[in-house]
Write a protein that holds these residues in place. Structure first.
Motif, PDB file in Angstrom:
ATOM      1  N   ARG A   8       8.294   3.207  17.189  1.00  0.00           N
ATOM      2  CA  ARG A   8       9.611   3.688  17.622  1.00  0.00           C
ATOM      3  C   ARG A   8      10.620   3.058  16.722  1.00  0.00           C
ATOM      4  NH1 ARG A   8      10.361   1.257  23.231  1.00  0.00           N
ATOM      5  NH2 ARG A   8      12.170   2.205  23.008  1.00  0.00           N
ATOM      6  N   ALA A   9      10.022   2.218  15.825  1.00  0.00           N
ATOM      7  CA  ALA A   9      10.948   1.295  14.949  1.00  0.00           C
ATOM      8  C   ALA A   9      12.112   2.331  14.119  1.00  0.00           C
ATOM      9  CB  ALA A   9      10.336   0.763  14.040  1.00  0.00           C
ATOM     10  N   ASP A  10      11.556   3.602  13.709  1.00  0.00           N
ATOM     11  CA  ASP A  10      12.524   4.584  13.104  1.00  0.00           C
ATOM     12  C   ASP A  10      13.493   5.022  13.839  1.00  0.00           C
ATOM     13  OD1 ASP A  10      10.876   4.153  11.119  1.00  0.00           O
ATOM     14  OD2 ASP A  10       9.886   6.266  11.041  1.00  0.00           O
ATOM     15  N   ALA A  11      13.632   4.806  15.012  1.00  0.00           N
ATOM     16  CA  ALA A  11      14.783   5.439  16.128  1.00  0.00           C
ATOM     17  C   ALA A  11      15.875   4.400  15.990  1.00  0.00           C
ATOM     18  CB  ALA A  11      14.230   5.743  17.416  1.00  0.00           C
ATOM     19  N   LEU A  12      15.367   3.318  15.680  1.00  0.00           N
ATOM     20  CA  LEU A  12      16.568   2.130  15.646  1.00  0.00           C
ATOM     21  C   LEU A  12      17.858   2.361  14.953  1.00  0.00           C
ATOM     22  CD1 LEU A  12      14.257  -1.158  16.151  1.00  0.00           C
ATOM     23  CD2 LEU A  12      15.308   0.192  17.880  1.00  0.00           C
ATOM     24  N   PRO A  13      18.995   2.063  15.296  1.00  0.00           N
ATOM     25  CA  PRO A  13      20.081   2.412  14.357  1.00  0.00           C
ATOM     26  C   PRO A  13      20.613   1.264  13.454  1.00  0.00           C
ATOM     27  CG  PRO A  13      20.889   1.662  16.396  1.00  0.00           C
ATOM     28  CD  PRO A  13      19.389   1.426  16.516  1.00  0.00           C
ATOM     29  N   GLY A  14      20.767   1.968  12.175  1.00  0.00           N
ATOM     30  CA  GLY A  14      21.335   0.882  11.082  1.00  0.00           C
ATOM     31  C   GLY A  14      20.308   0.988   9.801  1.00  0.00           C
ATOM     32  N   PRO A  31      -3.047   3.886  12.110  1.00  0.00           N
ATOM     33  CA  PRO A  31      -2.368   4.358  10.996  1.00  0.00           C
ATOM     34  C   PRO A  31      -0.978   4.913  11.327  1.00  0.00           C
ATOM     35  CG  PRO A  31      -4.697   4.776  10.681  1.00  0.00           C
ATOM     36  CD  PRO A  31      -4.389   4.196  12.320  1.00  0.00           C
ATOM     37  N   HIS A  32       0.129   4.685  10.688  1.00  0.00           N
ATOM     38  CA  HIS A  32       1.426   5.183  10.943  1.00  0.00           C
ATOM     39  C   HIS A  32       2.235   4.964   9.797  1.00  0.00           C
ATOM     40  CE1 HIS A  32       1.905   0.829  12.110  1.00  0.00           C
ATOM     41  NE2 HIS A  32       3.056   1.095  11.645  1.00  0.00           N
ATOM     42  N   ARG A  33       3.430   5.408   9.682  1.00  0.00           N
ATOM     43  CA  ARG A  33       4.323   5.317   8.409  1.00  0.00           C
ATOM     44  C   ARG A  33       5.716   5.033   9.005  1.00  0.00           C
ATOM     45  NH1 ARG A  33       2.707   8.711   4.524  1.00  0.00           N
ATOM     46  NH2 ARG A  33       0.787   9.541   5.868  1.00  0.00           N
ATOM     47  N   HIS A  34       6.529   4.545   8.064  1.00  0.00           N
ATOM     48  CA  HIS A  34       7.991   4.374   8.416  1.00  0.00           C
ATOM     49  C   HIS A  34       8.832   4.893   7.449  1.00  0.00           C
ATOM     50  CE1 HIS A  34       6.743   1.603  11.650  1.00  0.00           C
ATOM     51  NE2 HIS A  34       6.121   0.843  10.567  1.00  0.00           N
ATOM     52  N   ARG A  35      10.092   5.400   7.714  1.00  0.00           N
ATOM     53  CA  ARG A  35      10.998   6.027   6.863  1.00  0.00           C
ATOM     54  C   ARG A  35      11.747   4.869   6.082  1.00  0.00           C
ATOM     55  NH1 ARG A  35      16.519   6.038   8.643  1.00  0.00           N
ATOM     56  NH2 ARG A  35      16.712   5.282  10.855  1.00  0.00           N
ATOM     57  N   ARG A  36      11.783   3.723   6.815  1.00  0.00           N
ATOM     58  CA  ARG A  36      12.334   2.481   5.899  1.00  0.00           C
ATOM     59  C   ARG A  36      11.111   1.744   5.384  1.00  0.00           C
ATOM     60  NH1 ARG A  36      14.811   2.118  11.218  1.00  0.00           N
ATOM     61  NH2 ARG A  36      17.115   2.706  11.060  1.00  0.00           N
ATOM     62  N   ALA A  68       8.442   2.281   2.051  1.00  0.00           N
ATOM     63  CA  ALA A  68       8.934   3.606   2.960  1.00  0.00           C
ATOM     64  C   ALA A  68       7.848   4.629   2.721  1.00  0.00           C
ATOM     65  CB  ALA A  68      10.264   3.789   2.523  1.00  0.00           C
ATOM     66  N   GLY A  69       7.449   5.378   3.970  1.00  0.00           N
ATOM     67  CA  GLY A  69       6.519   6.504   3.759  1.00  0.00           C
ATOM     68  C   GLY A  69       5.048   6.167   3.502  1.00  0.00           C
ATOM     69  N   MET A  70       4.547   4.913   3.481  1.00  0.00           N
ATOM     70  CA  MET A  70       3.242   4.456   3.124  1.00  0.00           C
ATOM     71  C   MET A  70       2.565   4.516   4.280  1.00  0.00           C
ATOM     72  SD  MET A  70       1.432   1.217   1.308  1.00  0.00           S
ATOM     73  CE  MET A  70       1.578   2.012  -0.623  1.00  0.00           C
ATOM     74  N   GLN A  71       1.572   5.277   4.443  1.00  0.00           N
ATOM     75  CA  GLN A  71       0.693   5.052   5.928  1.00  0.00           C
ATOM     76  C   GLN A  71      -0.012   3.836   5.873  1.00  0.00           C
ATOM     77  OE1 GLN A  71      -1.278   8.313   7.879  1.00  0.00           O
ATOM     78  NE2 GLN A  71      -3.006   7.603   7.124  1.00  0.00           N
ATOM     79  N   HIS A  72      -0.018   2.952   6.831  1.00  0.00           N
ATOM     80  CA  HIS A  72      -0.735   1.942   7.025  1.00  0.00           C
ATOM     81  C   HIS A  72      -1.263   1.648   8.326  1.00  0.00           C
ATOM     82  CE1 HIS A  72       3.464   1.099   7.972  1.00  0.00           C
ATOM     83  NE2 HIS A  72       3.033   0.086   8.786  1.00  0.00           N
ATOM     84  N   GLU A  73      -2.295   0.489   8.283  1.00  0.00           N
ATOM     85  CA  GLU A  73      -2.650   0.174   9.956  1.00  0.00           C
ATOM     86  C   GLU A  73      -2.694  -1.300   9.896  1.00  0.00           C
ATOM     87  OE1 GLU A  73      -6.584   1.993  10.455  1.00  0.00           O
ATOM     88  OE2 GLU A  73      -7.406   0.564   9.144  1.00  0.00           O
ATOM     89  N   VAL A  74      -2.518  -2.078  10.912  1.00  0.00           N
ATOM     90  CA  VAL A  74      -2.646  -3.394  11.078  1.00  0.00           C
ATOM     91  C   VAL A  74      -3.605  -4.064  12.087  1.00  0.00           C
ATOM     92  CG1 VAL A  74      -1.158  -5.654  11.788  1.00  0.00           C
ATOM     93  CG2 VAL A  74      -0.145  -3.406  10.636  1.00  0.00           C
ATOM     94  N   ASN A  84       9.651  -8.322  11.825  1.00  0.00           N
ATOM     95  CA  ASN A  84       9.575  -7.024  10.965  1.00  0.00           C
ATOM     96  C   ASN A  84      11.106  -6.968  10.677  1.00  0.00           C
ATOM     97  OD1 ASN A  84       6.612  -6.046  11.570  1.00  0.00           O
ATOM     98  ND2 ASN A  84       7.437  -6.715  13.511  1.00  0.00           N
ATOM     99  N   ILE A  85      11.093  -6.645   9.447  1.00  0.00           N
ATOM    100  CA  ILE A  85      12.557  -6.233   8.954  1.00  0.00           C
ATOM    101  C   ILE A  85      12.351  -4.765   8.280  1.00  0.00           C
ATOM    102  CG2 ILE A  85      14.380  -6.673   7.322  1.00  0.00           C
ATOM    103  CD1 ILE A  85      14.132  -8.782   9.625  1.00  0.00           C
ATOM    104  N   TYR A  86      12.944  -3.914   8.512  1.00  0.00           N
ATOM    105  CA  TYR A  86      13.018  -2.488   8.106  1.00  0.00           C
ATOM    106  C   TYR A  86      14.234  -2.018   7.180  1.00  0.00           C
ATOM    107  CZ  TYR A  86       9.333  -1.947  11.562  1.00  0.00           C
ATOM    108  OH  TYR A  86       8.249  -2.407  12.499  1.00  0.00           O
ATOM    109  N   ILE A  87      13.997  -1.829   5.892  1.00  0.00           N
ATOM    110  CA  ILE A  87      15.242  -1.681   5.147  1.00  0.00           C
ATOM    111  C   ILE A  87      15.385  -0.285   4.482  1.00  0.00           C
ATOM    112  CG2 ILE A  87      16.247  -2.457   3.115  1.00  0.00           C
ATOM    113  CD1 ILE A  87      14.802  -5.113   3.612  1.00  0.00           C
ATOM    114  N   GLU A  88      16.455   0.453   4.860  1.00  0.00           N
ATOM    115  CA  GLU A  88      16.468   1.675   4.328  1.00  0.00           C
ATOM    116  C   GLU A  88      16.610   1.843   2.842  1.00  0.00           C
ATOM    117  OE1 GLU A  88      19.401   3.922   5.833  1.00  0.00           O
ATOM    118  OE2 GLU A  88      18.530   4.481   7.715  1.00  0.00           O
ATOM    119  N   ALA A  89      16.030   2.882   2.045  1.00  0.00           N
ATOM    120  CA  ALA A  89      16.213   3.008   0.580  1.00  0.00           C
ATOM    121  C   ALA A  89      17.688   3.095   0.224  1.00  0.00           C
ATOM    122  CB  ALA A  89      15.619   4.301   0.223  1.00  0.00           C
ATOM    123  N   GLY A  90      17.841   2.121  -0.920  1.00  0.00           N
ATOM    124  CA  GLY A  90      19.403   2.194  -1.493  1.00  0.00           C
ATOM    125  C   GLY A  90      20.087   1.226  -1.219  1.00  0.00           C
TER     126      GLY A  90
END
Length: 256
Positions: A8-14, A31-36, A68-74, A84-90
């Protein structure tokens, strides 16, 4: 934000967002991946993060950077308190583009702990915004730690590595691997180092630590684990363990 499921992290704003989670012993995030890109920090406990490219050990007070985009499991080998810190490209072109375990400075640790209760979305110029921006700078400067076990690009060789991680044996030799893969010793040695960056002996030493962690968490005696993994003594195993993890097996068990 606390207790936000990874998916659900991808849906958070910012452009930069933070979450905090508690993972129980033996908990597995599939296994999952994130846009950030993600910095996954273990305030306590120990994790193994897996991708198609390899495995990464994340001891307490260390972090793993996942592009970003790398599929991974924990997999949590002991109860883990994460930030967890999620950081967008750019946001910063100096951020890493590969998966890696990084050292966490005292400043970075305090900033990460602070993020759990920061409001979202973050207003530009606010205290939360400044904390996030400083964290980004700290990530770009963080030292890389040799806590990975890479997989080769060659599919057959990678499959052989995964099988060994599942059932490590001190009796397997490089000649056994060469025979199974129908490769000459010279070709195998050259190919293995070229695709993993490690010699076969170094890779196996790393693999033995990965195999030992779940058994230590389960309470198996250190001496039994050492002999099962092919070490001549418990002290030889303890020396290698401390070199990789940063603490002795007994200290690791006490911390857990």
């Amino acid at each position: 934000m606390r207790n936000v499921h990874a998916t659900r992290a991808d849906a958070l704003p910012g452009a930069i967002v933070a979450t905090a989670n508690e993972l129980s012993t033996n908990h597995r995030v599939p296994p999952h991946r994130h846009r950030r890109s993600q910095l996954l920090y273990a305030a306590t406990g120990i994790m193994v993060v897996g991708t198609e490219a390899g495995r990464w050990i994340v001891p307490p007070e260390r972090g793993v950077w996942i592009p970003a985009g790398m599929q991974h499991e924990v997999n949590a080998l002991a109860h883990v308190s994460t930030r967890n810190i999620y950081i967008e490209a750019g946001v910063d072109d100096a951020l890493p583009t590969d998966c890696r375990v990084i050292g966490i400075s005292s400043l970075m640790r305090q900033l990460l702990l602070e993020t759990a209760d920061l409001p979202l979305p973050v207003e530009k110029g606010s205290r939360a915004d400044l904390i996030f921006l400083l964290l980004v700078q700290e990530v770009t400067r963080a030292p890389v730690l040799p806590l990975d076990i890479p997989f080769p690009a060659d599919a057959r060789l990678a499959a052989r590595c995964r099988a060994y991680l599942e059932h490590p044996s001190p009796h397997e030799t490089i000649d056994d691997w060469c025979r199974d893969l129908a490769l000459s010793r010279r070709t195998f040695t050259r190919k293995f180092r070229a695709e993993t960056g490690l010699s076969f002996a170094m890779w196996r030493r790393q693999a033995s630590i990965f195999a030992a962690l779940p058994r230590l968490a389960a309470g198996d005696p250190i001496t039994t684990i050492a002999f099962d993994l092919g070490y001549e003594s418990a002290s030889a195993f303890a020396t290698m363990f401390k070199r990789v993890i940063g603490v002795s097996p007994s200290r690791y068990l006490a911390n857990q």
